[in-house]
Design a protein around this motif. Structure first.
Motif, short mmCIF file in Angstrom:
data_model
loop_
_atom_site.label_atom_id
_atom_site.label_comp_id
_atom_site.label_asym_id
_atom_site.label_seq_id
_atom_site.Cartn_x
_atom_site.Cartn_y
_atom_site.Cartn_z
N PRO A 21 88.86 44.39 53.08
CA PRO A 21 89.01 45.32 52.41
C PRO A 21 88.09 44.46 51.27
CG PRO A 21 91.36 45.57 52.77
CD PRO A 21 90.37 44.91 54.12
N GLY A 22 86.61 44.84 50.39
CA GLY A 22 86.11 44.29 49.21
C GLY A 22 84.98 43.38 49.88
N VAL A 23 85.08 43.20 51.72
CA VAL A 23 84.15 42.56 51.68
C VAL A 23 83.18 42.81 52.59
CG1 VAL A 23 84.38 40.46 53.10
CG2 VAL A 23 85.78 40.06 51.63
N VAL A 24 82.62 42.80 53.22
CA VAL A 24 80.57 43.46 54.00
C VAL A 24 80.35 41.79 54.26
CG1 VAL A 24 79.11 44.70 53.96
CG2 VAL A 24 80.64 45.72 52.15
N ARG A 25 80.62 41.93 55.11
CA ARG A 25 79.93 41.63 56.72
C ARG A 25 78.54 41.66 57.11
NH1 ARG A 25 85.38 39.61 56.18
NH2 ARG A 25 85.58 37.29 56.76
N ARG A 61 82.01 41.75 47.90
CA ARG A 61 81.04 40.69 47.90
C ARG A 61 80.70 40.83 49.15
NH1 ARG A 61 83.09 35.58 50.89
NH2 ARG A 61 84.69 36.48 50.98
N VAL A 62 78.99 40.42 49.70
CA VAL A 62 78.66 40.56 50.61
C VAL A 62 78.37 39.02 51.08
CG1 VAL A 62 76.08 41.48 51.78
CG2 VAL A 62 77.22 43.37 50.06
N ILE A 63 78.78 39.15 52.33
CA ILE A 63 78.84 38.07 53.58
C ILE A 63 76.71 38.04 53.97
CG2 ILE A 63 78.80 36.29 54.66
CD1 ILE A 63 82.31 36.74 53.73
N HIS A 64 75.83 37.95 53.60
CA HIS A 64 75.29 38.26 54.24
C HIS A 64 73.69 37.04 55.43
CE1 HIS A 64 70.46 39.64 53.74
NE2 HIS A 64 70.28 39.92 54.79
N ALA A 65 73.85 37.38 56.56
CA ALA A 65 73.19 36.62 57.16
C ALA A 65 72.16 36.87 57.91
CB ALA A 65 74.03 36.37 58.57
N GLN A 66 70.94 35.82 57.50
CA GLN A 66 70.09 36.19 58.60
C GLN A 66 68.98 35.35 59.28
OE1 GLN A 66 65.67 36.70 55.84
NE2 GLN A 66 65.85 35.85 57.73
N ILE A 111 73.99 32.96 54.77
CA ILE A 111 73.57 31.81 55.41
C ILE A 111 72.47 32.49 55.94
CG2 ILE A 111 74.81 31.50 57.60
CD1 ILE A 111 77.51 33.05 56.68
N TYR A 112 71.31 31.29 56.65
CA TYR A 112 70.49 31.00 57.27
C TYR A 112 70.48 30.34 58.32
CZ TYR A 112 67.74 33.14 53.15
OH TYR A 112 66.95 33.81 51.84
N PRO A 113 71.17 31.52 59.08
CA PRO A 113 71.12 30.70 60.91
C PRO A 113 70.52 30.60 61.29
CG PRO A 113 72.24 32.57 61.24
CD PRO A 113 72.07 32.41 59.24
N ARG A 114 69.01 28.82 62.11
CA ARG A 114 68.13 29.64 62.92
C ARG A 114 68.52 28.93 64.66
NH1 ARG A 114 64.59 24.71 60.03
NH2 ARG A 114 64.79 25.92 57.99
N ALA A 115 68.10 29.81 65.41
CA ALA A 115 68.41 29.83 66.90
C ALA A 115 68.45 28.34 67.09
CB ALA A 115 67.44 30.33 68.04
N THR A 116 67.73 27.71 66.55
CA THR A 116 67.46 25.73 66.78
C THR A 116 68.93 25.27 67.09
OG1 THR A 116 66.27 24.43 65.42
CG2 THR A 116 65.46 25.49 67.45
#
Length: 468
Positions: A21-25, A61-66, A111-116
């Motif tokens: 509740p209240g958090v979007v992943r 609250r949005v936790i946005h990973a790209q 968050i900006y994860p990278r493959a490497t």
């Protein structure tokens, strides 16, 4: 009303409820950084920026990973053509992406994860899939996912295995048990980037990186997985298979959200056709906000046609909204609505705007309500409405436009002399963060500066900046 979204997996529009509740992943597939990003990439970035903005406006609250795919066949081939290292090419194009999307007023991801940077998690997942019979290693150091081991394969694209085989570009490889099996790990070839693994030196396949990033940064299951419609098969189909097989949790994403594709004058953009328009070219024309307006003018799931005529229409529409707030002074806007018809129209517009956005993010209808409010502001202002009522309505128009990522600004006046010491201080902090390998925080400083029109350039002698 409650936000309702169309889920590609089920084909249904249903109320959005997050796992927590209240958090979007939310995970959105980013670019494979082998060449300049084009306006098709920009369209997708804008769509999911608007979704994020509306979720935050609604109190989440949005936790946005790209992610960035920073090791790939295309990157290796392109770098070889340019005579540079793949890492150098990837780093430059990541910097370009962050700068250009900031200028499009796309909010930076959490968050900006990278493959490497995900190799350990990728290896952990592949080992688990092998242990459970979902994957197998072959001679040469490759590891393949065993499609036959996952009964739900095809549930996203709604196609049978035979239909997918008929429509897919299948790499002929006699080492595969099934032609549809896909690579999780690729054995190293001479001159290519490689990492040690239980199967020998190599690098990850394309699909596994996204599953590993979600698992590491967001957990077994997420609320929203986004991307362009062209990623539904095979990329997202393969993600579902490997993620759900590894975690034994389903669904991987409660909502699969896909944007329609962009065409140029009715023709698909294609590098082979030479009809790509890069984001940088768009920005150099000064059309960043007009392009966002164009994207908003069409429903996110529909195809979008880019043409000179469409952009002219977008510029005119944007100018109509800008004209309604041209003399807006936030200091004069009352916090509560004055007793005036214009203020009541503004409050009604807010409710109508939310109803449109709750209806599967219906931005064309939401924009139509903003136009109605803009007309009312211009009409009442010309008729001599009280300044407080006009300012209140203008503040509502700015508020709602901001949810769509529209600034409605025509000019920005700052001086380099005034900001120079502050930018220099931020670059000193960023340099220290980079020394400590705190890449995400360092990236955020650069992105936020980019939003202010300041380009940061890293050189062997240190970082420099200049105004775009």
């Amino acid at each position: 009303m409650t936000l309702r979204l169309t889920d590609t997996r089920t084909g249904e529009q249903r109320p959005f409820e997050p796992i927590e509740p209240g958090v979007v992943r939310m995970y959105v597939c980013g670019p494979t950084v082998y060449d300049d990003a084009h306006i098709g990439h920009a369209m997708s970035a804008i769509v999911f920026d608007v979704l994020r903005r509306y979720l935050e406006y609604s109190g989440y609250r949005v936790i946005h990973a790209q992610n960035f795919t920073d090791v790939d066949d295309k990157i290796i081939q392109r770098a070889a053509t340019l005579g540079i290292e793949p890492r150098e090419l990837a780093e430059r194009l990541i910097e370009d992406w962050l700068r250009d999307t900031a200028r499009l007023n796309v909010k930076p991801a959490t968050i900006y994860p990278r493959a490497t940077q995900e190799i350990d998690t990728i290896i952990e997942m592949i080992k688990g899939l092998i242990a459970e019979g979902h994957a197998y290693a072959v001679e040469g150091g490759d590891v393949f996912f065993r499609v036959d081991s996952f009964p739900g394969y095809g549930k996203l694209s709604h196609r049978s295995l035979d239909e997918m085989m008929a429509g897919a570009r299948i790499e002929v490889d006699p080492r595969k048990e099934n032609p549809m099996d896909f690579a999780l790990w690729k054995g190293a070839k001479p001159g290519e980037p490689a990492w040690d693994s239980p199967w020998g030196p190599g690098r990850p396949g394309w699909h596994i990186e996204c599953s590993a990033m979600i698992y590491r940064h967001l957990g077994d299951r997420i609320d929203i997985h986004g991307g362009g419609a062209d990623l539904i098969f095979p990329h997202h189909e393969n993600e579902i298979a490997q993620s759900e097989a590894f975690t034994d949790q389903e669904p991987l994403a409660r909502f699969w959200v896909h944007n329609g594709l962009l065409q140029l004058g009715g023709e698909k953009m294609s590098k082979s056709l030479g009809n790509l328009i890069t984001i940088r070219e768009l920005l150099e024309r000064g059309d960043g906000e007009a392009f966002r307006f164009l994207v908003l003018s069409s429903h996110y799931r529909s195809p979008l046609t880019f043409s000179d005529e469409a952009m002219d229409s977008a510029r005119r529409g944007l100018a109509r909204l800008q004209s309604a707030v041209r003399d807006f002074d936030p200091a004069t806007a009352p916090e509560t609505a004055p007793d005036h018809a214009l203020a009541r129209i503004a409050d009604e517009t807010r409710a109508e705007f939310r109803a449109a956005m709750d209806d599967d993010l219906n931005t064309p209808v939401a924009l139509s309500h903003l136009f109605e409010l803009a007309r009312a502001i211009n009409r009442e202002r010309d008729a001599g409405a009280p300044a407080a009522a006009v300012a209140y309505a203008q503040s509502v128009l700015k508020e709602l436009a901001g949810v769509l990522g529209l600034t409605l600004e025509t000019t920005t006046q700052r001086t380099d002399e005034a900001i120079e010491p502050f930018v220099d201080l931020l670059l000193e902090v960023r340099a220290e963060l980079r020394k400590q390998r705190l890449w995400d925080l360092a990236d955020r400083i650069r992105v936020r500066l980019g939003e202010l029109g300041i380009r940061v350039e890293d050189t062997a002698q240190g970082s420099t900046w200049r105004r775009e």
